[in-house]
Scaffold this motif. Structure first.
Motif, PDB file in Angstrom:
ATOM      1  N   THR A  59      16.013  35.284  11.558  1.00  0.00           N
ATOM      2  CA  THR A  59      15.630  34.976  10.181  1.00  0.00           C
ATOM      3  C   THR A  59      16.528  33.881   9.616  1.00  0.00           C
ATOM      4  OG1 THR A  59      14.888  37.251   9.912  1.00  0.00           O
ATOM      5  CG2 THR A  59      15.214  35.982   7.916  1.00  0.00           C
ATOM      6  N   ALA A  60      17.827  33.997   9.862  1.00  0.00           N
ATOM      7  CA  ALA A  60      18.769  32.974   9.401  1.00  0.00           C
ATOM      8  C   ALA A  60      18.484  31.641  10.090  1.00  0.00           C
ATOM      9  CB  ALA A  60      20.205  33.412   9.665  1.00  0.00           C
ATOM     10  N   ALA A  61      18.178  31.695  11.390  1.00  0.00           N
ATOM     11  CA  ALA A  61      17.864  30.468  12.123  1.00  0.00           C
ATOM     12  C   ALA A  61      16.601  29.827  11.568  1.00  0.00           C
ATOM     13  CB  ALA A  61      17.689  30.780  13.612  1.00  0.00           C
ATOM     14  N   GLU A  62      15.601  30.654  11.272  1.00  0.00           N
ATOM     15  CA  GLU A  62      14.358  30.132  10.703  1.00  0.00           C
ATOM     16  C   GLU A  62      14.627  29.389   9.394  1.00  0.00           C
ATOM     17  OE1 GLU A  62      10.130  31.743   8.851  1.00  0.00           O
ATOM     18  OE2 GLU A  62      11.444  33.168   9.866  1.00  0.00           O
ATOM     19  N   ALA A  63      15.441  29.977   8.537  1.00  0.00           N
ATOM     20  CA  ALA A  63      15.759  29.349   7.247  1.00  0.00           C
ATOM     21  C   ALA A  63      16.526  28.045   7.455  1.00  0.00           C
ATOM     22  CB  ALA A  63      16.562  30.316   6.379  1.00  0.00           C
ATOM     23  N   ALA A  64      17.531  28.067   8.308  1.00  0.00           N
ATOM     24  CA  ALA A  64      18.347  26.871   8.551  1.00  0.00           C
ATOM     25  C   ALA A  64      17.501  25.755   9.166  1.00  0.00           C
ATOM     26  CB  ALA A  64      19.524  27.214   9.457  1.00  0.00           C
ATOM     27  N   LEU A  65      16.655  26.122  10.109  1.00  0.00           N
ATOM     28  CA  LEU A  65      15.809  25.113  10.752  1.00  0.00           C
ATOM     29  C   LEU A  65      14.766  24.571   9.781  1.00  0.00           C
ATOM     30  CD1 LEU A  65      15.525  26.879  14.192  1.00  0.00           C
ATOM     31  CD2 LEU A  65      16.518  24.607  13.805  1.00  0.00           C
ATOM     32  N   HIS A  73      11.771  21.730  15.812  1.00  0.00           N
ATOM     33  CA  HIS A  73      10.495  22.461  15.856  1.00  0.00           C
ATOM     34  C   HIS A  73      10.480  23.441  17.032  1.00  0.00           C
ATOM     35  CE1 HIS A  73       8.431  20.278  12.648  1.00  0.00           C
ATOM     36  NE2 HIS A  73       9.002  19.180  13.113  1.00  0.00           N
ATOM     37  N   ALA A  74      11.058  23.011  18.169  1.00  0.00           N
ATOM     38  CA  ALA A  74      11.105  23.893  19.341  1.00  0.00           C
ATOM     39  C   ALA A  74      11.942  25.140  19.047  1.00  0.00           C
ATOM     40  CB  ALA A  74      11.674  23.137  20.542  1.00  0.00           C
ATOM     41  N   LEU A  75      13.110  24.941  18.452  1.00  0.00           N
ATOM     42  CA  LEU A  75      13.975  26.085  18.112  1.00  0.00           C
ATOM     43  C   LEU A  75      13.338  26.964  17.039  1.00  0.00           C
ATOM     44  CD1 LEU A  75      17.438  24.277  18.112  1.00  0.00           C
ATOM     45  CD2 LEU A  75      16.596  25.939  19.793  1.00  0.00           C
ATOM     46  N   LEU A  76      12.675  26.338  16.071  1.00  0.00           N
ATOM     47  CA  LEU A  76      11.974  27.110  15.047  1.00  0.00           C
ATOM     48  C   LEU A  76      10.886  27.963  15.689  1.00  0.00           C
ATOM     49  CD1 LEU A  76      11.424  27.844  12.102  1.00  0.00           C
ATOM     50  CD2 LEU A  76       9.968  25.797  11.947  1.00  0.00           C
ATOM     51  N   GLY A  77      10.134  27.384  16.610  1.00  0.00           N
ATOM     52  CA  GLY A  77       9.098  28.139  17.317  1.00  0.00           C
ATOM     53  C   GLY A  77       9.666  29.330  18.057  1.00  0.00           C
ATOM     54  N   THR A  78      10.810  29.143  18.694  1.00  0.00           N
ATOM     55  CA  THR A  78      11.471  30.240  19.416  1.00  0.00           C
ATOM     56  C   THR A  78      11.898  31.339  18.449  1.00  0.00           C
ATOM     57  OG1 THR A  78      12.257  28.664  21.060  1.00  0.00           O
ATOM     58  CG2 THR A  78      13.366  30.790  20.989  1.00  0.00           C
ATOM     59  N   ALA A  79      12.479  30.960  17.322  1.00  0.00           N
ATOM     60  CA  ALA A  79      12.913  31.937  16.316  1.00  0.00           C
ATOM     61  C   ALA A  79      11.715  32.692  15.744  1.00  0.00           C
ATOM     62  CB  ALA A  79      13.690  31.244  15.197  1.00  0.00           C
ATOM     63  N   LEU A  80      10.631  31.977  15.481  1.00  0.00           N
ATOM     64  CA  LEU A  80       9.432  32.619  14.940  1.00  0.00           C
ATOM     65  C   LEU A  80       8.801  33.565  15.959  1.00  0.00           C
ATOM     66  CD1 LEU A  80       7.946  29.465  13.186  1.00  0.00           C
ATOM     67  CD2 LEU A  80       8.728  31.546  12.015  1.00  0.00           C
ATOM     68  N   LEU A  81       8.762  33.138  17.208  1.00  0.00           N
ATOM     69  CA  LEU A  81       8.188  33.976  18.261  1.00  0.00           C
ATOM     70  C   LEU A  81       8.979  35.271  18.425  1.00  0.00           C
ATOM     71  CD1 LEU A  81       5.857  33.974  20.281  1.00  0.00           C
ATOM     72  CD2 LEU A  81       7.387  32.910  21.935  1.00  0.00           C
ATOM     73  N   ALA A  82      10.307  35.158  18.343  1.00  0.00           N
ATOM     74  CA  ALA A  82      11.167  36.341  18.471  1.00  0.00           C
ATOM     75  C   ALA A  82      10.945  37.333  17.323  1.00  0.00           C
ATOM     76  CB  ALA A  82      12.632  35.912  18.524  1.00  0.00           C
ATOM     77  N   GLN A 100       2.633  31.054  13.514  1.00  0.00           N
ATOM     78  CA  GLN A 100       3.591  30.060  13.027  1.00  0.00           C
ATOM     79  C   GLN A 100       4.388  29.469  14.192  1.00  0.00           C
ATOM     80  OE1 GLN A 100       4.997  33.044   9.940  1.00  0.00           O
ATOM     81  NE2 GLN A 100       5.626  31.098   9.000  1.00  0.00           N
ATOM     82  N   ALA A 101       4.742  30.334  15.166  1.00  0.00           N
ATOM     83  CA  ALA A 101       5.486  29.868  16.341  1.00  0.00           C
ATOM     84  C   ALA A 101       4.658  28.863  17.124  1.00  0.00           C
ATOM     85  CB  ALA A 101       5.861  31.051  17.233  1.00  0.00           C
ATOM     86  N   ILE A 102       3.379  29.174  17.319  1.00  0.00           N
ATOM     87  CA  ILE A 102       2.502  28.263  18.049  1.00  0.00           C
ATOM     88  C   ILE A 102       2.436  26.914  17.343  1.00  0.00           C
ATOM     89  CG2 ILE A 102       0.063  27.855  18.642  1.00  0.00           C
ATOM     90  CD1 ILE A 102      -0.075  30.898  19.338  1.00  0.00           C
ATOM     91  N   ALA A 103       2.300  26.933  16.036  1.00  0.00           N
ATOM     92  CA  ALA A 103       2.230  25.675  15.274  1.00  0.00           C
ATOM     93  C   ALA A 103       3.512  24.863  15.450  1.00  0.00           C
ATOM     94  CB  ALA A 103       1.971  25.961  13.801  1.00  0.00           C
ATOM     95  N   ALA A 123       3.681  32.213  23.955  1.00  0.00           N
ATOM     96  CA  ALA A 123       3.074  32.521  22.657  1.00  0.00           C
ATOM     97  C   ALA A 123       1.554  32.665  22.785  1.00  0.00           C
ATOM     98  CB  ALA A 123       3.431  31.443  21.638  1.00  0.00           C
ATOM     99  N   TYR A 124       0.937  31.742  23.513  1.00  0.00           N
ATOM    100  CA  TYR A 124      -0.512  31.822  23.692  1.00  0.00           C
ATOM    101  C   TYR A 124      -0.924  33.086  24.444  1.00  0.00           C
ATOM    102  CZ  TYR A 124      -1.602  27.050  22.090  1.00  0.00           C
ATOM    103  OH  TYR A 124      -1.786  25.907  21.343  1.00  0.00           O
ATOM    104  N   LEU A 125      -0.173  33.431  25.485  1.00  0.00           N
ATOM    105  CA  LEU A 125      -0.533  34.635  26.247  1.00  0.00           C
ATOM    106  C   LEU A 125      -0.346  35.883  25.390  1.00  0.00           C
ATOM    107  CD1 LEU A 125      -1.700  35.511  28.941  1.00  0.00           C
ATOM    108  CD2 LEU A 125       0.632  35.849  29.762  1.00  0.00           C
ATOM    109  N   GLN A 126       0.723  35.918  24.601  1.00  0.00           N
ATOM    110  CA  GLN A 126       0.921  37.054  23.688  1.00  0.00           C
ATOM    111  C   GLN A 126      -0.226  37.156  22.688  1.00  0.00           C
ATOM    112  OE1 GLN A 126       4.769  36.890  21.811  1.00  0.00           O
ATOM    113  NE2 GLN A 126       5.866  37.243  23.721  1.00  0.00           N
ATOM    114  N   ALA A 127      -0.797  36.008  22.312  1.00  0.00           N
ATOM    115  CA  ALA A 127      -1.923  35.987  21.381  1.00  0.00           C
ATOM    116  C   ALA A 127      -3.241  36.289  22.091  1.00  0.00           C
ATOM    117  CB  ALA A 127      -1.991  34.635  20.677  1.00  0.00           C
ATOM    118  N   GLY A 128      -3.196  36.462  23.412  1.00  0.00           N
ATOM    119  CA  GLY A 128      -4.398  36.789  24.170  1.00  0.00           C
ATOM    120  C   GLY A 128      -5.234  35.592  24.573  1.00  0.00           C
ATOM    121  N   ASN A 129      -4.701  34.384  24.415  1.00  0.00           N
ATOM    122  CA  ASN A 129      -5.449  33.181  24.751  1.00  0.00           C
ATOM    123  C   ASN A 129      -5.002  32.674  26.127  1.00  0.00           C
ATOM    124  OD1 ASN A 129      -6.646  30.645  24.948  1.00  0.00           O
ATOM    125  ND2 ASN A 129      -6.548  30.317  22.737  1.00  0.00           N
ATOM    126  N   THR A 130      -5.635  33.200  27.182  1.00  0.00           N
ATOM    127  CA  THR A 130      -5.234  32.835  28.542  1.00  0.00           C
ATOM    128  C   THR A 130      -5.595  31.389  28.882  1.00  0.00           C
ATOM    129  OG1 THR A 130      -7.281  33.728  29.475  1.00  0.00           O
ATOM    130  CG2 THR A 130      -5.366  35.203  29.393  1.00  0.00           C
TER     131      THR A 130
END
Length: 168
Positions: A10-16, A30-39, A45-48, A69-76
């Motif tokens: 959450t802190a990383a998301e805010a800082a990024l 954006h890559a680090l933000l995606g990782t923080a959002l996915l976690a 939001q992570a995919i975006a 992220a896509y596989l977790q979302a079910g989009n193979t």
């Protein structure tokens, strides 16, 4: 970012978010933000964020995270495209080949999945989890002799052979 290393997503998301407000074309942000959002389970939001990152600067690690992220979302379909992009940029990325195998298994493409898992093991020959997936896929495909050979080899060389013990 240190926040990511200690799990402060959450802190990383805010800082990024603040950093990207000042430097919107910073692909690594954006890559680090995606990782923080996915976690945090914020998949869409992570995919975006991850898509923005690879649009700015293609990177195998970011493509890999996008595939997750896509596989977790079910989009193979999109997961497959993303993992293939990661492999194209870094053909020696063993975990990308392993993940490609998982994506292909999810699609019901066992033969191609077995090939991808085998490639992963050729690059990382001591990964017990990959041996496990390969043995199960080979058994499911009716290739018991091959499965037995990989199981025995994995039990001898894997860093974590205990993950294979119950497959005997």
């Amino acid at each position: 970012r240190p926040e990511l290393q200690v799990g402060g997503y959450t802190a990383a998301e805010a800082a990024l978010g603040r950093l990207l407000g000042q430097y919107p074309d910073l692909h690594v942000g954006h890559a680090l933000l995606g990782t923080a959002l996915l976690a945090q389970g914020k998949r869409e939001q992570a995919i975006a964020a991850l898509k923005t990152s690879v649009d700015l600067q293609p990177d195998p690690e970011t493509w890999f995270n996008l595939a997750v992220a896509y596989l977790q979302a079910g989009n193979t379909e999109l997961a497959g495209e993303a993992i293939d992009a990661a492999i194209e940029l870094r053909p020696t990325m063993a975990r990308a080949w392993k993940y490609r195998g998982q994506v292909l298994l999810a699609r019901g493409q066992a033969a191609s999945a077995i090939d991808a898992l085998t490639e992963s093991l050729s690059l990382e020959p001591r990964d017990g989890a990959t041996y496990r997936q390969l043995v199960i896929a080979l058994r499911d495909a009716g290739r018991a002799d091959e499965a037995r050979r990989y199981l025995e080899h994995g039990l001898r060389v894997a860093l974590d052979p205990s993950s294979l013990a119950n497959l005997r």
